[in-house]
Design a protein around this motif. Structure first.
Motif, PDB file in Angstrom:
ATOM      1  N   GLN A  43      -1.884   2.422  12.019  1.00 11.18           N
ATOM      2  CA  GLN A  43      -3.323   2.174  12.103  1.00 11.18           C
ATOM      3  C   GLN A  43      -4.072   3.425  12.532  1.00 11.18           C
ATOM      4  O   GLN A  43      -5.175   3.692  12.056  1.00 11.18           O
ATOM      5  CB  GLN A  43      -3.624   1.000  13.049  1.00 11.18           C
ATOM      6  CG  GLN A  43      -3.133  -0.342  12.528  1.00 11.18           C
ATOM      7  CD  GLN A  43      -3.544  -0.618  11.094  1.00 11.18           C
ATOM      8  OE1 GLN A  43      -4.678  -0.416  10.691  1.00 11.18           O
ATOM      9  NE2 GLN A  43      -2.590  -1.074  10.287  1.00 11.18           N
TER      10      GLN A  43
ATOM     11  N   GLU B 161       0.830  -1.198   0.000  1.00  8.48           N
ATOM     12  CA  GLU B 161       0.000   0.000   0.000  1.00  8.48           C
ATOM     13  C   GLU B 161       0.863   1.246   0.000  1.00  8.48           C
ATOM     14  O   GLU B 161       1.916   1.281   0.635  1.00  8.48           O
ATOM     15  CB  GLU B 161      -0.838   0.011   1.294  1.00  8.48           C
ATOM     16  CG  GLU B 161      -2.319   0.116   1.069  1.00  8.48           C
ATOM     17  CD  GLU B 161      -3.074   0.084   2.387  1.00  8.48           C
ATOM     18  OE1 GLU B 161      -3.899   0.995   2.574  1.00  8.48           O
ATOM     19  OE2 GLU B 161      -2.845  -0.823   3.201  1.00  8.48           O
TER      20      GLU B 161
ATOM     21  N   GLU C 126      -7.843  13.827   4.370  1.00  6.07           N
ATOM     22  CA  GLU C 126      -9.262  13.697   4.658  1.00  6.07           C
ATOM     23  C   GLU C 126     -10.031  14.676   3.785  1.00  6.07           C
ATOM     24  O   GLU C 126      -9.488  15.677   3.333  1.00  6.07           O
ATOM     25  CB  GLU C 126      -9.555  13.968   6.130  1.00  6.07           C
ATOM     26  CG  GLU C 126      -9.290  15.398   6.553  1.00  6.07           C
ATOM     27  CD  GLU C 126      -9.481  15.632   8.036  1.00  6.07           C
ATOM     28  OE1 GLU C 126     -10.142  14.832   8.708  1.00  6.07           O
ATOM     29  OE2 GLU C 126      -8.952  16.638   8.524  1.00  6.07           O
TER      30      GLU C 126
ATOM     31  N   VAL D  33     -12.982   9.986   4.944  1.00  2.83           N
ATOM     32  CA  VAL D  33     -13.697   9.625   3.722  1.00  2.83           C
ATOM     33  C   VAL D  33     -15.180   9.435   4.024  1.00  2.83           C
ATOM     34  O   VAL D  33     -16.039   9.892   3.282  1.00  2.83           O
ATOM     35  CB  VAL D  33     -13.098   8.333   3.103  1.00  2.83           C
ATOM     36  CG1 VAL D  33     -13.990   7.804   1.992  1.00  2.83           C
ATOM     37  CG2 VAL D  33     -11.697   8.608   2.589  1.00  2.83           C
ATOM     38  N   SER D  34     -15.487   8.762   5.136  1.00  5.06           N
ATOM     39  CA  SER D  34     -16.887   8.466   5.442  1.00  5.06           C
ATOM     40  C   SER D  34     -17.637   9.680   6.000  1.00  5.06           C
ATOM     41  O   SER D  34     -18.825   9.824   5.772  1.00  5.06           O
ATOM     42  CB  SER D  34     -16.989   7.295   6.412  1.00  5.06           C
ATOM     43  OG  SER D  34     -16.375   7.612   7.637  1.00  5.06           O
TER      44      SER D  34
ATOM     45  N   LEU E 240      -4.272   5.587   9.417  1.00  5.03           N
ATOM     46  CA  LEU E 240      -5.193   5.001   8.442  1.00  5.03           C
ATOM     47  C   LEU E 240      -6.647   5.111   8.917  1.00  5.03           C
ATOM     48  O   LEU E 240      -7.552   5.319   8.108  1.00  5.03           O
ATOM     49  CB  LEU E 240      -4.827   3.547   8.173  1.00  5.03           C
ATOM     50  CG  LEU E 240      -3.467   3.346   7.496  1.00  5.03           C
ATOM     51  CD1 LEU E 240      -3.104   1.871   7.434  1.00  5.03           C
ATOM     52  CD2 LEU E 240      -3.449   3.965   6.108  1.00  5.03           C
ATOM     53  N   ARG E 241      -6.872   4.997  10.223  1.00  9.72           N
ATOM     54  CA  ARG E 241      -8.225   5.155  10.763  1.00  9.72           C
ATOM     55  C   ARG E 241      -8.718   6.586  10.524  1.00  9.72           C
ATOM     56  O   ARG E 241      -9.853   6.802  10.147  1.00  9.72           O
ATOM     57  CB  ARG E 241      -8.218   4.826  12.266  1.00  9.72           C
ATOM     58  CG  ARG E 241      -9.566   4.506  12.830  1.00  9.72           C
ATOM     59  CD  ARG E 241      -9.560   3.932  14.245  1.00  9.72           C
ATOM     60  NE  ARG E 241      -8.375   4.102  15.063  1.00  9.72           N
ATOM     61  CZ  ARG E 241      -7.418   3.169  15.208  1.00  9.72           C
ATOM     62  NH1 ARG E 241      -7.511   2.016  14.590  1.00  9.72           N
ATOM     63  NH2 ARG E 241      -6.370   3.408  15.976  1.00  9.72           N
ATOM     64  N   ARG E 242      -7.832   7.553  10.715  1.00  9.81           N
ATOM     65  CA  ARG E 242      -8.192   8.952  10.448  1.00  9.81           C
ATOM     66  C   ARG E 242      -8.544   9.161   8.986  1.00  9.81           C
ATOM     67  O   ARG E 242      -9.474   9.904   8.658  1.00  9.81           O
ATOM     68  CB  ARG E 242      -7.019   9.873  10.808  1.00  9.81           C
ATOM     69  CG  ARG E 242      -7.249  10.695  12.040  1.00  9.81           C
ATOM     70  CD  ARG E 242      -6.067  11.573  12.337  1.00  9.81           C
ATOM     71  NE  ARG E 242      -6.271  12.917  11.848  1.00  9.81           N
ATOM     72  CZ  ARG E 242      -5.364  13.870  11.908  1.00  9.81           C
ATOM     73  NH1 ARG E 242      -4.180  13.639  12.436  1.00  9.81           N
ATOM     74  NH2 ARG E 242      -5.614  15.058  11.443  1.00  9.81           N
ATOM     75  N   VAL E 243      -7.808   8.508   8.089  1.00  9.42           N
ATOM     76  CA  VAL E 243      -8.083   8.612   6.655  1.00  9.42           C
ATOM     77  C   VAL E 243      -9.467   8.037   6.366  1.00  9.42           C
ATOM     78  O   VAL E 243     -10.270   8.650   5.652  1.00  9.42           O
ATOM     79  CB  VAL E 243      -6.999   7.879   5.817  1.00  9.42           C
ATOM     80  CG1 VAL E 243      -7.417   7.770   4.367  1.00  9.42           C
ATOM     81  CG2 VAL E 243      -5.662   8.597   5.939  1.00  9.42           C
ATOM     82  N   GLU E 244      -9.771   6.860   6.928  1.00 13.46           N
ATOM     83  CA  GLU E 244     -11.082   6.226   6.720  1.00 13.46           C
ATOM     84  C   GLU E 244     -12.216   7.110   7.235  1.00 13.46           C
ATOM     85  O   GLU E 244     -13.234   7.265   6.586  1.00 13.46           O
ATOM     86  CB  GLU E 244     -11.141   4.865   7.423  1.00 13.46           C
ATOM     87  CG  GLU E 244     -10.392   3.777   6.702  1.00 13.46           C
ATOM     88  CD  GLU E 244     -10.950   3.498   5.322  1.00 13.46           C
ATOM     89  OE1 GLU E 244     -12.177   3.365   5.172  1.00 13.46           O
ATOM     90  OE2 GLU E 244     -10.146   3.443   4.373  1.00 13.46           O
ATOM     91  N   GLU E 245     -12.042   7.681   8.435  1.00 12.00           N
ATOM     92  CA  GLU E 245     -13.076   8.558   9.004  1.00 12.00           C
ATOM     93  C   GLU E 245     -13.273   9.792   8.132  1.00 12.00           C
ATOM     94  O   GLU E 245     -14.386  10.256   7.958  1.00 12.00           O
ATOM     95  CB  GLU E 245     -12.696   8.978  10.430  1.00 12.00           C
ATOM     96  CG  GLU E 245     -12.822   7.855  11.432  1.00 12.00           C
ATOM     97  CD  GLU E 245     -12.221   8.211  12.782  1.00 12.00           C
ATOM     98  OE1 GLU E 245     -11.771   9.367  12.979  1.00 12.00           O
ATOM     99  OE2 GLU E 245     -12.195   7.329  13.658  1.00 12.00           O
TER     100      GLU E 245
END
Length: 181
Positions: A109, A41, A47, A119-120, A112-117
């Protein structure tokens, strides 16, 4: 063939503003050299944010760490040289010049969790704090100033104490209806 190396997260330092270029270039070189099994990856930590421009809501991307790209890879001399040879790459962060240190899985992690949040649930580009003075730019209280009393990031709303006829009146407003003074 050499022993299989362990994959870790490394941080690549790139020229600010060229993070996406560096990410695409790493991905292109990995594909060209058939090294997909060695690099999992490549991520530019960012964000989605919402901002008001010319009276309209616009989405844009805000980078958490401008100038940095995360890469999950097996580190060895071949891949180290491949990444370092990319234009606008300054090097790896941590360790020595020739042997970078991986960041911990917990750190990776968290990012990456911040990136996911991001996006959503896009966040407002401007963050507000209680006690801060703002100017109302839209709605029936336009052109009034007020102090932020409460901020609700889930609903993108805030309560502002506006002075109306000499009295402090709490008003519920959307983030898009105010701007910092």
């Amino acid at each position: 063939m050499a022993d299989k190396l362990e994959k870790n997260w490394y941080v690549v330092h790139a020229y600010s503003g060229y993070e996406n270029y560096v990410m695409r270039e790493i991905q292109h070189r990995v594909t060209s050299a058939n090294l997909e099994h060695r690099i999992d990856e490549v991520v530019v930590p960012a964000e989605e944010v919402i901002e008001m421009r010319a009276g309209q809501k616009r989405k844009s991307i805000r980078k958490f760490f401008p100038g940095y790209v995360l890469i999950h890879m097996e580190m060895d001399d071949e891949l180290w040289h491949m990444v370092r040879a990319i234009p606008r790459v300054l090097g790896f962060i941590g360790g020595t010049a020739h042997t970078p240190t991986a960041i911990s899985d917990a750190e990776a992690q968290g990012i990456l969790r911040r990136v996911e949040e991001g996006v959503s649930k896009p966040k407002p580009k401007v963050l507000f704090e209680p006690g801060e003075v703002v100017r109302v730019v839209d709605g029936p209280f336009a052109d009034f100033n007020g102090a932020v009393e409460e901020v609700n990031y889930e609903k993108n709303r805030l309560r502002v104490a506006v002075l109306i006829f000499g009295r402090s009146t709490p008003v519920e407003l959307e983030f898009s209806q105010v701007k910092k003074t």
